[in-house]
Each structure stands twice: as structure tokens, then as C-alpha cells.
Motif scaffolding. Sequence first.
Motif, PDB file in Angstrom:
ATOM      1  N   GLN A 247     -23.919  66.270  18.193  1.00  0.00           N
ATOM      2  CA  GLN A 247     -24.067  65.911  16.077  1.00  0.00           C
ATOM      3  C   GLN A 247     -23.108  66.926  16.393  1.00  0.00           C
ATOM      4  N   LEU A 248     -22.674  68.249  17.420  1.00  0.00           N
ATOM      5  CA  LEU A 248     -21.841  69.147  17.093  1.00  0.00           C
ATOM      6  C   LEU A 248     -20.534  69.132  17.293  1.00  0.00           C
ATOM      7  N   ALA A 249     -19.387  69.722  17.204  1.00  0.00           N
ATOM      8  CA  ALA A 249     -18.286  70.139  17.368  1.00  0.00           C
ATOM      9  C   ALA A 249     -18.224  70.520  19.191  1.00  0.00           C
ATOM     10  N   HIS A 250     -17.286  69.445  19.880  1.00  0.00           N
ATOM     11  CA  HIS A 250     -17.523  69.783  21.012  1.00  0.00           C
ATOM     12  C   HIS A 250     -15.441  69.974  21.643  1.00  0.00           C
ATOM     13  N   ASP A 251     -15.459  70.527  22.716  1.00  0.00           N
ATOM     14  CA  ASP A 251     -13.648  70.705  22.810  1.00  0.00           C
ATOM     15  C   ASP A 251     -13.776  70.385  24.300  1.00  0.00           C
ATOM     16  N   VAL A 252     -13.666  69.519  24.896  1.00  0.00           N
ATOM     17  CA  VAL A 252     -12.959  69.148  26.426  1.00  0.00           C
ATOM     18  C   VAL A 252     -12.035  69.976  26.921  1.00  0.00           C
ATOM     19  N   ASP A 253     -10.852  70.029  26.109  1.00  0.00           N
ATOM     20  CA  ASP A 253      -9.609  70.628  26.664  1.00  0.00           C
ATOM     21  C   ASP A 253      -9.417  71.742  26.446  1.00  0.00           C
ATOM     22  N   ASN A 254     -10.608  72.831  25.891  1.00  0.00           N
ATOM     23  CA  ASN A 254     -10.306  74.254  26.031  1.00  0.00           C
ATOM     24  C   ASN A 254     -12.056  74.425  26.646  1.00  0.00           C
ATOM     25  N   GLY A 255     -12.768  74.080  26.469  1.00  0.00           N
ATOM     26  CA  GLY A 255     -14.475  74.774  26.750  1.00  0.00           C
ATOM     27  C   GLY A 255     -14.021  74.793  27.914  1.00  0.00           C
ATOM     28  N   LEU A 256     -15.671  75.510  28.343  1.00  0.00           N
ATOM     29  CA  LEU A 256     -16.669  75.411  29.363  1.00  0.00           C
ATOM     30  C   LEU A 256     -17.305  74.512  29.547  1.00  0.00           C
ATOM     31  N   ALA A 257     -17.657  73.634  30.534  1.00  0.00           N
ATOM     32  CA  ALA A 257     -18.243  72.208  30.815  1.00  0.00           C
ATOM     33  C   ALA A 257     -20.139  73.563  30.617  1.00  0.00           C
ATOM     34  N   GLN A 258     -21.047  72.744  30.164  1.00  0.00           N
ATOM     35  CA  GLN A 258     -21.992  73.382  30.061  1.00  0.00           C
ATOM     36  C   GLN A 258     -22.875  73.284  31.391  1.00  0.00           C
ATOM     37  N   ILE A 259     -22.262  72.460  32.675  1.00  0.00           N
ATOM     38  CA  ILE A 259     -23.312  73.353  33.682  1.00  0.00           C
ATOM     39  C   ILE A 259     -22.897  74.627  33.857  1.00  0.00           C
ATOM     40  N   PHE A 260     -21.753  74.778  33.940  1.00  0.00           N
ATOM     41  CA  PHE A 260     -20.913  76.252  34.849  1.00  0.00           C
ATOM     42  C   PHE A 260     -21.848  77.186  33.194  1.00  0.00           C
ATOM     43  N   ILE A 261     -22.160  76.700  32.518  1.00  0.00           N
ATOM     44  CA  ILE A 261     -22.916  78.033  31.221  1.00  0.00           C
ATOM     45  C   ILE A 261     -24.685  77.866  31.413  1.00  0.00           C
ATOM     46  N   TYR A 262     -25.224  76.866  32.536  1.00  0.00           N
ATOM     47  CA  TYR A 262     -26.279  77.037  32.876  1.00  0.00           C
ATOM     48  C   TYR A 262     -26.086  78.274  34.065  1.00  0.00           C
ATOM     49  N   ARG A 263     -25.071  78.283  34.124  1.00  0.00           N
ATOM     50  CA  ARG A 263     -25.493  79.304  35.796  1.00  0.00           C
ATOM     51  C   ARG A 263     -25.566  80.823  35.844  1.00  0.00           C
TER      52      ARG A 263
END
Length: 439
Positions: A247-263
Motif C-alpha cells: 500500500q505504500l509509495a514506491h519509486d523504481v526510478d530513484n530507490g534502492l531495491a529491497q534485497i540490497f537493503i536486507y544485506r
Amino acid sequence: MKRKLSAALLASAIAASVVPASLMASAQGLTGIPPVEFQVDLDSQKSEFFTVEVKGTSYERGVQHGEALRKVIRPTLNRFKYDMVSAFLEMAGTDYTWDDYRTFFFEKTGLYQTALKEAPELVEEIRGIADGARLDFKDVFVYNLNFDETFWVLEKMTGVDPMLASEKAGLGLPSGHCSHGSVWGEGQSTVAYTLDWTRHFEGSQALIKHVLEDGTVLLTTTYAGTLIGHGINASEGYTFTPHSKFQLAHDVDNGLAQIFIYRKLVEAGSVDKAINFLNSVKPAAGLAYALTDHRGTRTFEVSSNKVAEMKTDGSWMAIANVARANDDLSGSYRQELKLEGKKVDMQALPEIYWTLNKDSVKRFDMISAATKGKTPAQMTVEKWQELFTHKPINKPVDEKMETSNLWHVVEIDNEFIDYHVSPGNPGHLPMETYRFKYR
């Protein structure tokens, strides 16, 4: 002539780390517990996971991973490409193919460029996985971003929010969702968590032990060929769990993908440092992240524009997949709820918001009721399994259900972290236990 090694000389040798881990383990009575790296050896013959131990630079660890698991990475990657992505493109009413998706991914989003800028060492690890498995780097990179970002790239390609559309149509795809429960007190914490995803990844569940260049040990579960799904920092004694918040805002143009955040979270070195990272990162997808050490659990709902901490009324936490604290809703959700241009009050959302997310509401309520007022001693591994075997928390693969699972119970005190983990849904396969003394 045979010579006997004296106890004193044996202790000296162990202290110098010049003997095998098996000898270290057998000599603990003489020398104490060895460094974390030598406390656990993974065993593919005994584990239900594909197990790998990797060591060295990011690229070197990637190559070791890719070489060891190439025979399972290849078919899983093909299922992701043709059975998952291509199928969603068809469901969206397009005639796009996997090649169209891959081209769009690299040319029309910033996911690769952002990762290269903010997590270059992890991009190199993916490059190593591709080289080790003898696969195309671009394919393996997109495959690593197989979680929520897949849906938001599809949204950008087609103009349709696939998750909201499936909920409105009653499809409930993907049928797998993640659930978390934790309790803490008196210097102890216990966490239970299911990582549920689509059945395309069933049979590729891997357990990987990373020894970083500085000696830090990570124990991570994942799908073969990807960076991480969940894990513990065995050297520092903490864990994290991720939870989609579609439900939350997302941004595939400027954001870091979650798998990198996990690590980045599991490598941060502590819960406090991980929280600092969450407050500094701009993510590509909205998620909740729960971080737990022996002091307890802290949970943050992170959208592309905002970080909001979620709290409960006691020493317990329940998490499913509906946002409860962060009011930075996506454009499609604002439109659906008729909240465009209006201030969002998370305590007074229209009923349709909760109806669309009824599966998450039910799971949250079940876990809340079971954990409120409990102590870590009361929430044993057996108690967690008893709770998590009930639907809708438990979603095993069958003829109608397409959920692929990893599930875990993590127990932490101020000296030890116990990692109980299984590559099946709760109750299906026995949990394997790995114990580290981190202090």
C-alpha cells in the motif's frame, strides 16, 4: 614414531586457529568456545536446504555461491522469467515478453544505477553469482530483484498496480505473505517469522554462511542465486525480518531495491546502526523492517518518502502486510480510497482499506492475541510452531496455493543467538538449529 599432543600444546594450537573446526569443537572443554566462524559447519547431507559456505571479497563469495548452486539457479531463474514475469505480463493484458521486461528494467527504471551507486559491492556479488553459475549478469541481476520491485516495474510498464488489481478481483496474487511475531523481556528476545513468496522458487531454498573480509559471520536464508531473504548477524547477535507493504509509495526510478537493503541491515553491525541506515535510505518499494536483538524488537515502515516507527502497547510485536503507521500511501491506493490531495489519517482509514487487506488483518490479530503479555520463556519454538501452523499464517504449497516458504525462530540473549530454520512452511519440515556464542 607416534607422538601424543599434550593438553597445553593442543590449547595453544587451538588458540592460534591452526586446527580444523571439528577439533576445535571437541576441545571446547579445554579452550572455551572458538571464534564464531568455527562454531558451525553447514552440512548439505543433513540439511533440507542447499547449503553453501562462502568467504572472501564480495565477488569471490558470489562466485563460490554461483558455482555451488548453478544446477538449481538455472531452472529457478527460468521459472522466474517465464512462469512468473511472463505470466504476470499476460495477466495484465499485454503481449510483452521477458525480453521486453528486461529491456524496460534496465532502460526505463533506475534500479540498476541506484544499486551500482549505493551498494556496488553487492552488485559485484551478483556479478560473481552470474559468473560462477555461467549465466548472463543482467538476467541474474533482474532475478535478484524478484520481490516487490517486480510488481512496480510491471506497474510502470502497464499502468496497472498488479497487487491492488488482484486484491480487487479477489485473486489474492501472490498468495504468499510474510508474518512476524516477537516477544522480549529481561535481556531475552524470541522471534518467529515466515518468508512466503511465489511457488516459482519452491525447491531452491538455500542456507548460506558468509564470512566477510573483516571476519563477520552472517547466516542467511535465500533462494538459490539471490543475495538474501532473511538472516542473522551471528557475530553481533541480531536479526531482521522484512515485510511487503504494497500500500505504500514506491519509486523504481530513484530507490534502492529491497534485497540490497536486507544485506545492508544484516551487515550494519548492530540494531542501532541498522536503524540509522533505514533513516538514510530511499527505498524502491515500501516495506516494514523489524530489527531484533536481546533488548527487543523495533519495527519501521519505510516508504519511498517516509520512515515511520510502528509500536505496540507492550513487549511484543506482530506484523503482517498491511501498513499501520506510515501514511505515505501509493498513488493507486490514494485513488482507490478517494484520498488524492488529502491528508491521510492512519487511524481513520476507509473500511475498504482493511477489507482489501483482510488476510493481513487476520494474521496480525492472531499473532497479537497469542503474544500479548507473554514472556520469551513462554514462547518456545514449539509454541511458535503451534501458532504458525494455523491458516492464514500457514500457507503451504498445494494444488490451489502457490506459496513457497522459508520460516524461522530466532532466540537471542546477551551471549547466544539460536537460529531455528526450515525451508518449508511451518510444521512441514523439521527445523534445523544453529547456535552461536557472539559474546
